[in-house]
Design an enzyme around this catalytic site. Sequence first.
Site, short mmCIF file in Angstrom:
data_model
loop_
_atom_site.label_atom_id
_atom_site.label_comp_id
_atom_site.label_asym_id
_atom_site.label_seq_id
_atom_site.Cartn_x
_atom_site.Cartn_y
_atom_site.Cartn_z
N CYS A 73 -10.40 46.96 -170.68
CA CYS A 73 -10.96 45.84 -169.92
C CYS A 73 -12.36 45.57 -170.46
O CYS A 73 -13.26 46.39 -170.29
CB CYS A 73 -11.01 46.19 -168.43
SG CYS A 73 -11.76 44.92 -167.40
N HIS A 157 -2.33 41.06 -175.82
CA HIS A 157 -2.69 39.67 -175.55
C HIS A 157 -1.80 38.71 -176.33
O HIS A 157 -1.50 38.94 -177.51
CB HIS A 157 -4.15 39.40 -175.95
CG HIS A 157 -5.14 40.01 -175.02
ND1 HIS A 157 -5.64 39.34 -173.92
CD2 HIS A 157 -5.69 41.24 -175.00
CE1 HIS A 157 -6.48 40.14 -173.28
NE2 HIS A 157 -6.53 41.30 -173.91
N GLY A 218 -9.68 39.17 -173.17
CA GLY A 218 -9.05 37.88 -173.45
C GLY A 218 -9.92 37.02 -174.34
O GLY A 218 -9.43 36.33 -175.24
#
Length: 272
Positions: A73, A157, A218
């Site tokens: 993260c 991703h 992301g």
Amino acid sequence: MSFTKMHGLGNDFIVFDAPAGAELPSAEAFRRLADRRTGIGFDQALVLMPPSRADFDVFYRIFNADGSEVEQCGNGARCIASLVARRIGKARVRMDSPGGEVNGLLGDDGLVSVDMGVPNFAPESLPFDANREADVYPLRVDEKELQIGTVSMGNPHAVMQVPSVREAAVDTLGPAVENHPRFAKRTNVGFMEVVSPTHIRLRVFERGVGETQACGTGACAAVAVGRRWGLLQEQVQVDAPGGRMVVRWPGPDQALWLTGPAVTVFEGTVEL
């Protein structure tokens, strides 16, 4: 349990310490705590644990709002770096995680940068079902054939380019791609609008969470894929719904750096 509530551009977390060998909250407990009406509310819970090696400052684990554990993260890593750096009185922090080593650096401007490692485009790193590595993969979703790029930033991703993030079908395509059978462990889904070679807009449907205000890995994934497609330069401003990040990636075999704010909201205790 004592915790610290933090956020990076609206991507919010609870951060708490767990002694080595301690029993962690169950998936159901994490789901209850993540509820924004009856719990604390967060996108991810970040668990700080003693490092396994003397040259690291902390080991951390990450649990999504649905109780599932994930590998990495980016915004969470920046928040952990900020918190741990203040505790130990150092500007540089060396952290370990299921997604690998992450180095954090606190800037004089209050922003936090983290070294997210080298992007991995190998399909098996996500994992993603593909015969060979490619820049672009066709992905069938209902009656549509999407064109996606895939990359692992320690977590999986899928990235697609869209004309406008405002009009992108994040609510429908996000969960459809996240749970596509070609992604064995599901995936995060990025919708990238290229404004210029140094500027993108981004919305991310996070695995196990849904759309968030910002997603650090992301942002890294979008820039890595955009660079591979020849659309972006080395340093890129990434505008998410929650605010601005900067991603710098010199290119293949080089580490990628993510920079942005990390904010402490409050500290508290909760009964499990």
